[in-house]
Scaffold this motif. Structure first.
Motif, short mmCIF file in Angstrom:
data_model
loop_
_atom_site.label_atom_id
_atom_site.label_comp_id
_atom_site.label_asym_id
_atom_site.label_seq_id
_atom_site.Cartn_x
_atom_site.Cartn_y
_atom_site.Cartn_z
N THR A 101 -14.45 51.13 -15.10
CA THR A 101 -14.30 50.88 -16.53
C THR A 101 -13.07 51.61 -17.06
N LEU A 102 -12.89 52.86 -16.67
CA LEU A 102 -11.71 53.61 -17.11
C LEU A 102 -10.43 53.00 -16.57
N ALA A 103 -10.46 52.49 -15.34
CA ALA A 103 -9.28 51.84 -14.77
C ALA A 103 -8.90 50.62 -15.61
N GLN A 104 -9.89 49.87 -16.08
CA GLN A 104 -9.61 48.72 -16.93
C GLN A 104 -9.01 49.16 -18.26
N CYS A 105 -9.55 50.25 -18.81
CA CYS A 105 -9.08 50.75 -20.10
C CYS A 105 -7.70 51.38 -20.00
N CYS A 106 -7.39 51.96 -18.86
CA CYS A 106 -6.16 52.73 -18.71
C CYS A 106 -5.11 52.00 -17.89
N GLU A 107 -5.12 50.67 -17.97
CA GLU A 107 -4.13 49.87 -17.26
C GLU A 107 -2.73 50.21 -17.76
N PRO A 108 -1.72 49.95 -16.94
CA PRO A 108 -0.35 50.18 -17.41
C PRO A 108 -0.10 49.43 -18.71
N ARG A 110 -1.23 50.48 -21.59
CA ARG A 110 -2.17 51.03 -22.57
C ARG A 110 -1.80 52.49 -22.83
N ALA A 111 -2.26 53.00 -23.97
CA ALA A 111 -2.02 54.41 -24.30
C ALA A 111 -2.61 55.29 -23.20
N GLN A 112 -1.89 56.30 -22.80
CA GLN A 112 -2.36 57.16 -21.70
C GLN A 112 -2.71 58.55 -22.22
N GLY A 113 -3.37 58.64 -23.35
CA GLY A 113 -3.74 59.94 -23.92
C GLY A 113 -5.05 60.44 -23.35
N ALA A 114 -5.72 61.24 -24.13
CA ALA A 114 -6.96 61.89 -23.69
C ALA A 114 -8.13 60.95 -23.85
N ILE A 115 -9.22 61.33 -23.22
CA ILE A 115 -10.48 60.60 -23.34
C ILE A 115 -11.42 61.50 -24.12
N GLU A 116 -12.02 60.97 -25.14
CA GLU A 116 -12.95 61.76 -25.94
C GLU A 116 -14.38 61.40 -25.58
N VAL A 117 -15.20 62.40 -25.39
CA VAL A 117 -16.60 62.18 -25.07
C VAL A 117 -17.44 62.71 -26.21
N SER A 118 -18.16 61.85 -26.90
CA SER A 118 -19.08 62.29 -27.95
C SER A 118 -20.45 62.35 -27.35
N GLU A 119 -21.10 63.49 -27.44
CA GLU A 119 -22.42 63.65 -26.83
C GLU A 119 -23.45 63.94 -27.88
#
Length: 119
Positions: A101-108, A110-119
């Motif tokens: 899923t992250l690979a799909q989201c972070c394809e060339p 796309r923005a390559q910033g941080a990933i935020e995790v809300s828990e």
């Protein structure tokens, strides 16, 4: 999950609830920083994952939102994926599914910033 993602080279910003997650996203945006994806839990008190997804998409429609939920398989089978959610994963997420899923989201491109995790 944060440690696993960081070990794989992701930069992770964590938030303890939906309010803090939205605030962190908005603060980063105000500084000109982007997130490659936002990962949120569905079930959180006060501001749940649906509201987090809605706020993220209102601020940045192109930012992918990944939702984690214990109801994932049921929601997918009932075709009831919440609005503003790009990917739905069952909890606990399988590492392979999260990576894909992250690979799909972070394809060339796309923005390559941080990933935020809300828990």
């Amino acid at each position: 999950m944060c440690n696993t993602l960081e070990a794989e080279g992701h930069v992770v910003t964590t938030a303890n609830d939906g309010v803090a997650g939205i605030a962190a996203f908005r603060a980063a945006s105000a500084r000109g920083e982007t997130f490659a994806a936002v990962i949120t839990d569905l079930g959180m008190p006060d501001v749940d994952g649906r509201k987090v997804a809605s706020a993220i998409k209102a601020a940045s429609p192109a930012t992918p939102v990944i939702m984690l939920t214990g109801w994932g398989k049921r929601l997918m089978s009932e075709d009831d994926i919440p609005a503003h959610v790009d990917h739905l994963l069952s909890k606990p997420p399988k590492l392979r599914e999260l990576r894909e899923t992250l690979a799909q989201c972070c394809e060339p491109g796309r923005a390559q910033g941080a990933i935020e995790v809300s828990e």
